[in-house]
Structures are given as structure tokens and as C-alpha cells.
Design a protein around this motif. Structure first.
Motif, short mmCIF file in Angstrom:
data_model
loop_
_atom_site.label_atom_id
_atom_site.label_comp_id
_atom_site.label_asym_id
_atom_site.label_seq_id
_atom_site.Cartn_x
_atom_site.Cartn_y
_atom_site.Cartn_z
N ASP A 54 0.97 -1.18 0.08
CA ASP A 54 0.23 -0.04 0.06
C ASP A 54 1.01 1.28 0.06
OD1 ASP A 54 -2.18 -1.58 0.03
OD2 ASP A 54 -2.54 -1.38 2.25
N PHE A 55 1.87 1.41 0.69
CA PHE A 55 2.82 2.54 0.92
C PHE A 55 4.26 2.58 0.45
CE2 PHE A 55 -0.48 2.16 4.40
CZ PHE A 55 -1.15 3.42 4.12
N VAL A 56 4.82 1.35 0.09
CA VAL A 56 6.16 1.35 -0.31
C VAL A 56 6.17 1.40 -1.80
CG1 VAL A 56 8.38 0.13 -0.23
CG2 VAL A 56 6.91 0.80 2.01
N LEU A 57 5.65 0.39 -2.45
CA LEU A 57 5.63 -0.04 -3.81
C LEU A 57 5.11 1.23 -4.63
CD1 LEU A 57 4.58 -3.90 -4.03
CD2 LEU A 57 7.01 -2.77 -3.44
N PRO A 58 4.31 1.78 -4.24
CA PRO A 58 3.69 2.98 -5.22
C PRO A 58 4.83 4.12 -5.21
CG PRO A 58 1.76 2.28 -3.70
CD PRO A 58 3.26 1.50 -3.22
N LEU A 59 5.55 4.07 -4.16
CA LEU A 59 6.54 5.21 -4.24
C LEU A 59 7.75 4.77 -5.04
CD1 LEU A 59 5.94 6.40 -0.65
CD2 LEU A 59 4.89 7.74 -2.83
N LEU A 60 8.06 3.58 -5.54
CA LEU A 60 9.27 3.44 -6.12
C LEU A 60 9.67 4.17 -7.46
CD1 LEU A 60 9.29 -0.42 -5.42
CD2 LEU A 60 10.49 1.09 -4.34
N GLU A 61 10.63 4.62 -7.43
CA GLU A 61 10.77 5.53 -8.83
C GLU A 61 11.22 4.44 -9.91
OE1 GLU A 61 13.93 8.02 -7.79
OE2 GLU A 61 12.86 8.93 -5.92
N GLY A 62 11.97 3.52 -10.03
CA GLY A 62 11.99 2.93 -11.26
C GLY A 62 13.16 3.33 -11.76
N GLY A 63 13.34 3.28 -13.26
CA GLY A 63 14.51 4.04 -14.01
C GLY A 63 15.96 3.91 -13.45
N GLU A 64 16.67 4.70 -13.46
CA GLU A 64 18.04 4.73 -13.10
C GLU A 64 18.07 4.19 -11.54
OE1 GLU A 64 20.05 8.15 -14.01
OE2 GLU A 64 19.24 8.09 -16.11
N ALA A 65 17.20 4.33 -10.79
CA ALA A 65 17.39 3.98 -9.43
C ALA A 65 17.30 2.21 -9.38
CB ALA A 65 16.15 4.39 -8.61
#
Length: 71
Positions: A54-65
Motif C-alpha cells: 500500500d505505501f512502499v511499492l507505489p513510491l518506487l521510482e524505477g528507471g535509473e534507481a
């Protein structure tokens, strides 16, 4: 000169009966330098707590991170 580093991590679960896997790590020094990474091969949504979903996965940036665990 002393530099402070602020350290933050996110895990799949913090349940003592579960086996937590690192999702992301962030470091920020008080002089403004930053490091942020998301591991892509150490976890999957099925082992995440409801909180992480609910709270961590939606905030992941992806891309170069994004990076893999290199053992």
C-alpha cells in the motif's frame, strides 16, 4: 569536519515471523549528497506485507534507481 549521513531502508515485511527482503535504500548526507537504489531481483510483491504494497511499492521510482543484488 564531521558529516552526518541519514539512512533509510524499505523492506518487504518487518514481521518477526517473515523473512524481510530489502526493497530500497536511501542515503543523504548533511552536505546534500544523495544515493538511492531499488533492488529488482531480491523481492516480489507476493512476499510483501500489506503495508509495503500500500505505501512502499507505489513510491518506487524505477528507471535509473533500479539495480540488481550483486553477490
Amino acid at each position: 569536519m564531521t558529516i552526518c549521513v541519514f539512512f533509510d531502508t524499505e523492506f518487504t515485511t518487518l514481521n518477526v515471523n517473515g523473512y524481510p527482503e530489502l526493497i530500497s535504500i536511501g542515503l543523504v548526507s548533511d552536505d546534500g549528497k544523495e544515493f538511492y537504489a531499488e533492488l529488482t531481483d531480491t523481492w516480489y510483491e507476493g512476499i510483501c506485507s500489506q503495508f509495503a504494497i500500500d505505501f512502499v511499492l507505489p513510491l518506487l521510482e524505477g528507471g535509473e534507481a533500479r539495480m540488481t543484488d550483486r553477490k
